[in-house]
Scaffold this motif. Sequence first.
Motif, PDB file in Angstrom:
ATOM      1  N   ASN A  68       0.843  -1.197   0.000  1.00 39.30           N
ATOM      2  CA  ASN A  68       0.000   0.000   0.000  1.00 39.30           C
ATOM      3  C   ASN A  68       0.876   1.243   0.000  1.00 39.30           C
ATOM      4  OD1 ASN A  68      -1.572  -2.214   1.476  1.00 39.30           O
ATOM      5  ND2 ASN A  68      -3.182  -0.723   1.022  1.00 39.30           N
ATOM      6  N   ARG A  69       0.375   2.317  -0.608  1.00 41.79           N
ATOM      7  CA  ARG A  69       1.172   3.527  -0.708  1.00 41.79           C
ATOM      8  C   ARG A  69       1.429   4.164   0.657  1.00 41.79           C
ATOM      9  NH1 ARG A  69      -0.318   6.545  -4.790  1.00 41.79           N
ATOM     10  NH2 ARG A  69       0.770   8.356  -3.968  1.00 41.79           N
ATOM     11  N   ASN A  70       0.506   3.999   1.628  1.00 41.30           N
ATOM     12  CA  ASN A  70       0.742   4.629   2.925  1.00 41.30           C
ATOM     13  C   ASN A  70       1.848   3.931   3.718  1.00 41.30           C
ATOM     14  OD1 ASN A  70      -0.600   2.313   3.732  1.00 41.30           O
ATOM     15  ND2 ASN A  70      -2.280   3.378   4.771  1.00 41.30           N
ATOM     16  N   LEU A  71       2.274   2.754   3.267  1.00 38.30           N
ATOM     17  CA  LEU A  71       3.359   2.058   3.957  1.00 38.30           C
ATOM     18  C   LEU A  71       4.692   2.781   3.775  1.00 38.30           C
ATOM     19  CD1 LEU A  71       2.328  -1.595   3.098  1.00 38.30           C
ATOM     20  CD2 LEU A  71       2.223  -0.499   5.346  1.00 38.30           C
ATOM     21  N   ALA A  72       4.838   3.516   2.682  1.00 35.99           N
ATOM     22  CA  ALA A  72       6.043   4.338   2.528  1.00 35.99           C
ATOM     23  C   ALA A  72       6.088   5.392   3.627  1.00 35.99           C
ATOM     24  CB  ALA A  72       6.068   4.991   1.152  1.00 35.99           C
ATOM     25  N   GLY A  73       4.903   5.889   4.015  1.00 36.96           N
ATOM     26  CA  GLY A  73       4.830   6.833   5.127  1.00 36.96           C
ATOM     27  C   GLY A  73       5.249   6.195   6.437  1.00 36.96           C
ATOM     28  N   LEU A  74       4.922   4.915   6.612  1.00 40.37           N
ATOM     29  CA  LEU A  74       5.347   4.195   7.810  1.00 40.37           C
ATOM     30  C   LEU A  74       6.868   4.094   7.855  1.00 40.37           C
ATOM     31  CD1 LEU A  74       4.994   2.428  10.301  1.00 40.37           C
ATOM     32  CD2 LEU A  74       4.463   0.494   8.782  1.00 40.37           C
ATOM     33  N   PHE A  75       7.474   3.760   6.740  1.00 39.82           N
ATOM     34  CA  PHE A  75       8.939   3.665   6.697  1.00 39.82           C
ATOM     35  C   PHE A  75       9.574   5.034   6.951  1.00 39.82           C
ATOM     36  CE2 PHE A  75       8.089  -0.465   5.234  1.00 39.82           C
ATOM     37  CZ  PHE A  75       9.264  -1.193   5.178  1.00 39.82           C
ATOM     38  N   MET A  76       8.953   6.085   6.412  1.00 39.72           N
ATOM     39  CA  MET A  76       9.464   7.434   6.654  1.00 39.72           C
ATOM     40  C   MET A  76       9.418   7.776   8.140  1.00 39.72           C
ATOM     41  SD  MET A  76      10.593   9.584   4.303  1.00 39.72           S
ATOM     42  CE  MET A  76      10.214  11.100   5.170  1.00 39.72           C
ATOM     43  N   ARG A  77       8.319   7.446   8.796  1.00 39.17           N
ATOM     44  CA  ARG A  77       8.195   7.765  10.224  1.00 39.17           C
ATOM     45  C   ARG A  77       9.217   6.979  11.048  1.00 39.17           C
ATOM     46  NH1 ARG A  77       4.739  10.631  13.259  1.00 39.17           N
ATOM     47  NH2 ARG A  77       4.548  10.082  15.475  1.00 39.17           N
ATOM     48  N   LEU A  78       9.461   5.745  10.669  1.00 42.51           N
ATOM     49  CA  LEU A  78      10.479   4.961  11.370  1.00 42.51           C
ATOM     50  C   LEU A  78      11.854   5.603  11.216  1.00 42.51           C
ATOM     51  CD1 LEU A  78       9.311   1.361  10.400  1.00 42.51           C
ATOM     52  CD2 LEU A  78       9.212   2.398  12.679  1.00 42.51           C
ATOM     53  N   LEU A  79      12.141   6.104  10.028  1.00 42.69           N
ATOM     54  CA  LEU A  79      13.428   6.767   9.804  1.00 42.69           C
ATOM     55  C   LEU A  79      13.545   8.022  10.659  1.00 42.69           C
ATOM     56  CD1 LEU A  79      16.050   6.707   8.083  1.00 42.69           C
ATOM     57  CD2 LEU A  79      14.855   8.139   6.410  1.00 42.69           C
ATOM     58  N   ARG A  80      12.431   8.755  10.790  1.00 41.17           N
ATOM     59  CA  ARG A  80      12.442   9.986  11.588  1.00 41.17           C
ATOM     60  C   ARG A  80      12.566   9.703  13.082  1.00 41.17           C
ATOM     61  NH1 ARG A  80       7.341  11.434   8.885  1.00 41.17           N
ATOM     62  NH2 ARG A  80       7.780  12.658   6.998  1.00 41.17           N
ATOM     63  N   LYS A  81      11.821   8.706  13.560  1.00 40.75           N
ATOM     64  CA  LYS A  81      11.633   8.532  14.997  1.00 40.75           C
ATOM     65  C   LYS A  81      12.594   7.548  15.653  1.00 40.75           C
ATOM     66  CE  LYS A  81       8.100  11.320  15.341  1.00 40.75           C
ATOM     67  NZ  LYS A  81       8.192  12.563  16.155  1.00 40.75           N
ATOM     68  N   ALA A  82      13.143   6.623  14.904  1.00 43.99           N
ATOM     69  CA  ALA A  82      13.971   5.585  15.516  1.00 43.99           C
ATOM     70  C   ALA A  82      15.255   6.169  16.089  1.00 43.99           C
ATOM     71  CB  ALA A  82      14.299   4.506  14.491  1.00 43.99           C
ATOM     72  N   SER A  83      15.637   5.681  17.250  1.00 41.43           N
ATOM     73  CA  SER A  83      16.900   6.117  17.849  1.00 41.43           C
ATOM     74  C   SER A  83      18.093   5.486  17.146  1.00 41.43           C
ATOM     75  CB  SER A  83      16.924   5.754  19.338  1.00 41.43           C
ATOM     76  OG  SER A  83      16.777   4.348  19.520  1.00 41.43           O
ATOM     77  N   GLY A  84      17.845   4.457  16.374  1.00 38.73           N
ATOM     78  CA  GLY A  84      18.881   3.810  15.584  1.00 38.73           C
ATOM     79  C   GLY A  84      18.224   2.934  14.532  1.00 38.73           C
ATOM     80  N   THR A  85      18.879   2.768  13.396  1.00 41.54           N
ATOM     81  CA  THR A  85      18.325   1.952  12.317  1.00 41.54           C
ATOM     82  C   THR A  85      19.416   1.044  11.752  1.00 41.54           C
ATOM     83  OG1 THR A  85      18.833   3.627  10.635  1.00 41.54           O
ATOM     84  CG2 THR A  85      16.642   3.715  11.657  1.00 41.54           C
ATOM     85  N   PRO A  86      19.041  -0.060  11.127  1.00 48.05           N
ATOM     86  CA  PRO A  86      20.040  -0.930  10.497  1.00 48.05           C
ATOM     87  C   PRO A  86      20.749  -0.205   9.353  1.00 48.05           C
ATOM     88  CG  PRO A  86      17.934  -2.073  10.757  1.00 48.05           C
ATOM     89  CD  PRO A  86      17.680  -0.631  11.044  1.00 48.05           C
ATOM     90  N   ASP A  87      21.967  -0.608   9.073  1.00 46.08           N
ATOM     91  CA  ASP A  87      22.700  -0.037   7.945  1.00 46.08           C
ATOM     92  C   ASP A  87      21.896  -0.226   6.662  1.00 46.08           C
ATOM     93  OD1 ASP A  87      24.770   0.628   9.624  1.00 46.08           O
ATOM     94  OD2 ASP A  87      26.009  -1.109   9.112  1.00 46.08           O
ATOM     95  N   GLY A  88      21.828   0.827   5.878  1.00 42.03           N
ATOM     96  CA  GLY A  88      21.131   0.739   4.604  1.00 42.03           C
ATOM     97  C   GLY A  88      19.642   0.995   4.672  1.00 42.03           C
ATOM     98  N   PHE A  89      19.109   1.297   5.850  1.00 43.34           N
ATOM     99  CA  PHE A  89      17.663   1.510   5.944  1.00 43.34           C
ATOM    100  C   PHE A  89      17.231   2.750   5.168  1.00 43.34           C
ATOM    101  CE2 PHE A  89      13.874   3.178   8.273  1.00 43.34           C
ATOM    102  CZ  PHE A  89      12.986   2.195   7.851  1.00 43.34           C
ATOM    103  N   GLY A  90      18.039   3.803   5.207  1.00 39.42           N
ATOM    104  CA  GLY A  90      17.707   5.005   4.446  1.00 39.42           C
ATOM    105  C   GLY A  90      17.580   4.707   2.962  1.00 39.42           C
ATOM    106  N   LEU A  91      18.429   3.820   2.462  1.00 40.78           N
ATOM    107  CA  LEU A  91      18.369   3.442   1.048  1.00 40.78           C
ATOM    108  C   LEU A  91      17.083   2.676   0.746  1.00 40.78           C
ATOM    109  CD1 LEU A  91      20.212   3.695  -1.473  1.00 40.78           C
ATOM    110  CD2 LEU A  91      20.991   1.366  -0.987  1.00 40.78           C
TER     111      LEU A  91
END
Length: 313
Positions: free
Chosen positions: A99-122
């Motif tokens: 679903n298109r709103n799932l890209a918004g979920l990934f965006m929010r995780l990128l904004r809010k997470a205190s840390g992310t796996p390598d390559g998550f931004g990509l």
Amino acid sequence: MVRSASIIQRIQAVSRRSREDMRQVAQEMCSRGPQSDAEAQALFDFNARMRGADPDWDSRFVRVMARYVLARDAANGALTPANLDWLQERVAIGDRLRNRNLAGLFMRLLRKASGTPDGFGLIVLSHLCDQMILDNQADATSVGNVAETLLLSGPEHAPWVSRAEAAILFHTQESIEGSENDPSWNFLFARAIGNHLVARAHPNPHTERHALNRKHWLDPNDPNPGKFVGCLALGFDKGSWFEQMGREAERASLARRTASLAAKSKPAQPPPRTGWWRKSPPPNPVTTASNTLVDFLNREAPGLLAGLVVAAR
């Protein structure tokens, strides 16, 4: 557990009823947030059945699911590799989101997470650009999300736009060329690709991490990011410029000489606006975004484009 099962059963019971009935039950779960993987799965299933624009639902769903993912299995605010795998198994078909709103979920995780796996931004960038390609245009909101993703990505030791990021942007541009794209796409494409090319052509970009930091180049309030680079272009004949562009040392040497001459001279006519990054001519006329990139390179790094044309052959 009884209450959790009750809510899931209600969602299943209304699955064959009206959209509004389903939405009401799902919003009840959103109001307190999912308490288990089973409840989270029920929300994912409901979201998969949603069709059409519903900004209120999108906002609720993205907010509560991001909170759940960042707390799942004692993640304590970080996006763990295990939770990212768990999420992608439920929201993606191959490399595409359901679903298109799932890209918004990934965006929010990128904004809010205190840390992310390598390559998550990509991963986030790829999902956002895939959606623009499906929409066959870059609207202002999509471009803003791509810009934010680029600004939130990039390691400290190499803060410029990476080759992988540039490849996604090039593919997106080639896919939506000729569409009625928002002017902000031209700006972002030129700045991001310009940043990548200067860093890639530079003999030792790590010595210029501040000058080449993507934050300077992508800043919409700065009309001349090249001022951070200073007189880099005046030294094309010094150092191993363009050697990272290919395997042939002789071609890199020729590119340096060409760039140096171009930087020190004033051409009688502007260079042709061609798809110089391609091995063969583009099937369609060069688009505004590509023109903007050429103009940007000529202004911010005189001579660089002439060297790139030689190095990329």
